[in-house]
Design an enzyme around this catalytic site. Structure first.
Site, mmCIF file in Angstrom:
data_model
loop_
_atom_site.group_PDB
_atom_site.id
_atom_site.type_symbol
_atom_site.label_atom_id
_atom_site.label_comp_id
_atom_site.label_asym_id
_atom_site.label_seq_id
_atom_site.Cartn_x
_atom_site.Cartn_y
_atom_site.Cartn_z
ATOM 1 N N GLU A 53 0.644 -1.400 0.667
ATOM 2 C CA GLU A 53 -0.284 -0.458 -0.029
ATOM 3 C C GLU A 53 0.838 1.363 0.298
ATOM 4 O O GLU A 53 0.102 2.146 -0.523
ATOM 5 C CB GLU A 53 -1.313 0.068 1.396
ATOM 6 C CG GLU A 53 -2.338 -1.022 1.395
ATOM 7 C CD GLU A 53 -2.069 -2.498 1.548
ATOM 8 O OE1 GLU A 53 -0.343 -2.380 1.891
ATOM 9 O OE2 GLU A 53 -3.107 -3.269 1.434
ATOM 10 N N PHE A 115 -11.332 -6.963 14.324
ATOM 11 C CA PHE A 115 -10.498 -7.938 12.877
ATOM 12 C C PHE A 115 -10.381 -6.773 12.003
ATOM 13 O O PHE A 115 -11.195 -6.210 11.020
ATOM 14 C CB PHE A 115 -10.908 -8.650 11.939
ATOM 15 C CG PHE A 115 -10.353 -9.945 11.344
ATOM 16 C CD1 PHE A 115 -8.600 -10.485 11.498
ATOM 17 C CD2 PHE A 115 -10.314 -9.269 9.569
ATOM 18 C CE1 PHE A 115 -7.433 -10.329 10.528
ATOM 19 C CE2 PHE A 115 -9.294 -10.094 9.139
ATOM 20 C CZ PHE A 115 -7.984 -10.675 9.717
ATOM 21 N N GLN A 116 -8.806 -6.624 11.962
ATOM 22 C CA GLN A 116 -8.268 -5.748 10.654
ATOM 23 C C GLN A 116 -9.118 -3.930 11.228
ATOM 24 O O GLN A 116 -9.203 -3.011 10.105
ATOM 25 C CB GLN A 116 -8.490 -6.289 9.886
ATOM 26 C CG GLN A 116 -7.708 -6.798 9.181
ATOM 27 C CD GLN A 116 -7.327 -6.915 6.997
ATOM 28 O OE1 GLN A 116 -8.299 -6.864 6.512
ATOM 29 N NE2 GLN A 116 -6.491 -7.374 6.933
ATOM 30 N N LYS A 165 -17.494 -0.381 6.162
ATOM 31 C CA LYS A 165 -17.662 -1.550 5.144
ATOM 32 C C LYS A 165 -19.397 -1.531 4.823
ATOM 33 O O LYS A 165 -20.030 -1.141 4.242
ATOM 34 C CB LYS A 165 -17.232 -2.278 5.693
ATOM 35 C CG LYS A 165 -17.888 -3.857 4.210
ATOM 36 C CD LYS A 165 -17.468 -5.305 4.748
ATOM 37 C CE LYS A 165 -17.277 -6.465 3.146
ATOM 38 N NZ LYS A 165 -16.844 -7.554 3.782
ATOM 39 N N MET A 483 24.458 7.384 1.283
ATOM 40 C CA MET A 483 24.474 9.514 2.685
ATOM 41 C C MET A 483 24.639 9.058 4.147
ATOM 42 O O MET A 483 25.562 9.583 4.411
ATOM 43 C CB MET A 483 23.076 9.704 2.580
ATOM 44 C CG MET A 483 23.434 11.464 2.822
ATOM 45 S SD MET A 483 24.501 12.346 1.612
ATOM 46 C CE MET A 483 23.995 12.922 0.538
#
Lengths: 584, 170
Positions: A53, A115-116, A165, A483
């Site tokens: 993502e 959940f999630q 949802k 760097m």
């Protein structure tokens, strides 16, 4: 369900369609399945399936920066949203318009550690310009329209719309139409004319003027770049640019002094230090630009044009602030300048340029070429030469290669240079290049990378293969986090703690395992042929360009030093860094 | 020697949309950027309940105070930001409830002090009082300080509420 009612998900997709969205970068999951269902086989909106993502947000940023249009992201709840956070923070610091739709657990389950579930609005509050939790499918269309409005107007930035949802499933008849009239969010567009008049009058008195330009010029749109060119050329002022602003003014124009700041040019930084009137246009006095604050351009009066009032006097006190959009302000500025028949003192300007040209003659980007090993600077010089005149877009990762790219590549137009300036996000460049390629399918899109950064989003090789995005990855491989190693050499007495990467993959085989083309080059005499092969090979190509391992990026303003205390490449051996570990 | 700018105390009024999370945005801004909050009050102020007024008392150098106002102004649900300290005279009030429980002697003295401060007795039992006192922050502090000697049990303060003097609104 009445005949007009649609599910929340259908309303969401219709809203995106109405807003002109052509591409979404995303990754499905449980809490966004209804939206993915509505997107299935959609005729107008294309979905690019990323492999992480974070990459979806960077891709959206690349899309946005190369087009001026907002980038759109769709991810699921919980880990989908938290993975997107780095990208959002990146877009926040670089003022990139991104709208990120996140799935959320059903309204009834919010707060139950479902959940999630994650508190997406809470987590992203500090790394977005604004965010929304949609509580009803009746509101979803208006909120999405508002999100686009907020993301793209004023100082642009990322906006999150968190959609439970059940909101995606429940029906509604509400489909927003027409522009957004916001009650409290009213960004200034036009600058105050009195302030612009003062700015014009101040600039007219200048004997040693400089334009210090930034990403705000690019965000304002192509018109701002045109006006900047017109104004600078009319007046004859030197122009320097931040990392984010490269391309707003043509690199090859004689008025252009190159980039300023920590790894900017000697002539640009000294001109900033010695000028008497500084016009800051769409830049924000970042610490990588100013060096030591109390020694920053001590003799100058400062004009600051910025669309964000909070940028004014945040770090450096300015004498004439103008709050407004760069294009609007420059247009009026130009009008007043001409109307007042202003002209700079020609003699003074001539001797100012003589001073600047003396510093130019120091040739601060010079480096020792080698026959047996490719110098990273040389690789970029060749890349620049061999891509000159092509329809080319560059992105970078973060580190030495990024600074060298900024120094050695040339940008004649805005929107052709995508890099993570504010947040400094390793792993930005490759997914950003995917977004650029989506917007410009025929263009040559090159990610200049390091072997460390590229591994932070290397999984996207799978994405570019699936979606036929012929992105070219040009890795300057020195086996170090260059760097980090450079700072350890300069500030930590050469203790290279964890900056060497053992067990690097065979990048050629890695590319091939995804079905992409992998090329490797070690000998300077093979470099040109490899770059040409990279350009001419269809499809994604990854080049493992082995370069000098211990090269340092100069010139450099050491951390906490002033603009006139730059270290030039030839002074590297003699000038010791004082004060030990650097603070910033 | 470097002259460090003097820190100032400012009372800032903020009119916001009364929506979920708006207070978190405001105080999150203060926390995230390292600004001070000395007092904070918030409640809906219109009859429809769509707008809230937040009053923040903060301390910082003039430059920081300017930044605070500019940063607040950037937040999307914020309508107006006003600096009551800068924009001319204002009235400031705070309310405190102060519970004391002491010996008979202390109780008598507490009542005397309360009268001097025009504090109201809003609860009394055989062993305790709760006083309601309103006024400027200094007065509240002085009252609490005196009560410390007289069996102070606990205190709650509302924080500062403030309005500009005269007929104009923020």
């Amino acid at each position: 369900m009445s005949s007009k009612a649609k599910s929340g998900a259908e309303i969401i997709i219709k809203s995106l369609e109405d807003l002109g969205v052509e591409v979404i970068f995303g990754y499905p999951g449980g809490a966004v399945l209804p939206i993915y269902d509505a997107l299935h086989n959609h005729k107008k909106i294309k979905h690019i399936l990323v492999r992480h993502e974070q990459a979806a947000v960077h891709a959206a940023e690349g899309y946005a920066r190369s087009t001026g249009k907002p980038g759109v992201v769709l991810v699921t709840s919980g880990p989908g949203a938290t993975n997107a956070v780095t990208g959002l923070a990146d877009a926040m610091l670089d003022s990139i318009p991104v709208v990120c739709l996140t799935g959320q657990v059903p309204v009834q389950l919010i707060g139950s550690d479902a959940f999630q579930e994650s508190d997406t609005v809470g987590i992203t509050r500090h790394c977005t310009k604004h965010n929304y939790l949609v509580r009803s499918s009746d509101d979803v269309s208006a909120i999405i329209h508002e999100a686009f409005h907020v993301a793209t107007t004023g100082r642009p930035g990322p906006v999150v719309v968190d959609i439970p949802k059940d909101v995606q499933i429940l029906p509604s008849e509400n489909q927003h139409k027409g522009p957004i009239k916001h009650r409290s969010y009213l960004p200034a567009l036009k600058g105050d004319e009195e302030a612009i008049k003062k700015a014009v009058e101040l600039l007219a008195t200048a004997k040693k003027p400089i334009f210090y330009t930034g990403g705000g010029v690019i965000n304002s749109g192509p018109k701002a770049s045109k006006l900047l060119r017109k104004l600078a050329q009319l007046i004859g002022t030197p122009v320097t640019s931040t990392l984010m602003g490269l391309g707003a003014y043509p690199s090859t124009d004689p008025l252009f002094l190159g980039m300023l700041g920590m790894h900017g040019t000697y002539e640009a930084n000294n001109a900033m230090h010695d000028c008497d009137v500084m016009v800051c246009i769409g830049a924000r006095f970042d610490d990588r630009i100013t060096g030591r604050i109390d020694a920053f351009s001590p003799k100058s009066k400062k004009i600051h044009i910025d669309i964000d009032r909070s940028s004014i006097n945040k770090i450096i006190h300015v004498d004439v602030p103008v709050v407004g959009d760069v294009a609007h302000v420059l247009e009026v500025f130009l009008k007043f300048w001409k109307k007042g028949r202003h002209k700079l003192d020609g003699e003074a300007l001539k001797s100012w340029w003589a001073e600047i040209n003396l510093n130019r003659d120091r040739n601060c980007l010079d480096y020792a070429k080698k026959d047996d090993v490719i110098m990273p600077q040389y690789a970029l010089e060749r890349l620049q030469t061999l891509t000159k005149g092509k329809d080319v877009y560059y992105t970078t990762e973060v580190g030495q290669h990024q600074m060298w790219a900024a120094q050695f590549l040339q940008f004649e137009e805005p929107n052709r240079w995508m890099t993570s300036g504010g947040l400094g996000t390793m792993g930005y460049g490759f997914p950003a290049a995917m977004g650029v390629q989506m917007a410009h399918p025929k263009a040559l899109v090159i990610d200049v990378a390091g072997e460390a950064s590229i591994q932070m989003n290397i999984q996207e090789l799978s994405t570019v293969m699936q979606h036929d995005l012929p992105v070219k990855i040009f890795i300057l491989n020195n086996e170090y986090m260059g760097m980090v190693r450079q700072w350890q050499e300069l500030n930590h007495e050469g203790r290279y703690s964890n900056s060497y990467t053992a067990s690097l993959p065979d990048f050629v085989k890695l590319a091939e395992s995804y079905g992409a083309t992998g090329l490797k080059v070690e000998d300077p005499s093979d470099l040109d042929a490899t770059i040409i092969e990279m350009i001419e090979t269809p499809g994604p190509v990854l080049v493992d360009c082995r370069v000098e391992k211990l090269a340092n990026c100069f010139p450099m303003i050491p951390s906490g030093a002033a603009h006139n205390e730059m270290i030039l490449p030839d002074e590297n051996e003699t000038k010791k860094f004082e004060g030990g570990a650097a603070l910033v | 020697m470097i002259n460090t700018p003097q820190k100032e105390r400012h009372t800032i009024s903020i009119i916001v949309d009364n929506e979920a999370g708006v207070l978190a945005r405001v105080i999150g801004l203060f926390a995230g950027r390292g600004y001070n909050i000395e007092h904070l009050t918030v409640a809906p102020v219109d009859s429809a309940g769509t707008e809230s007024r937040i009053t923040v008392v903060t301390v910082g150098t003039p430059k920081i105070i300017e930044q605070i106002k500019a940063q607040l102004d950037r937040l999307v649900p914020i309508h107006r930001v006003g600096d009551l300290t800068e924009e001319g005279p204002s009235v400031e009030r705070e309310l405190a409830l102060v519970k004391v429980s002491g010996s008979n002697e202390q109780r008598l003295e507490a009542l005397r002090v309360a009268e001097a401060f025009r504090a109201k007795r809003v609860d009394s039992t055989g062993t305790s009082f709760v006083f309601e006192v309103t006024g400027k922050t200094e007065k509240i502090k002085a009252f609490i300080h005196l009560m410390e000697e007289l069996g102070l049990v606990e205190v709650v303060r509302t924080g500062v509420a403030a309005l500009k003097r005269g007929k104009d609104a923020l």
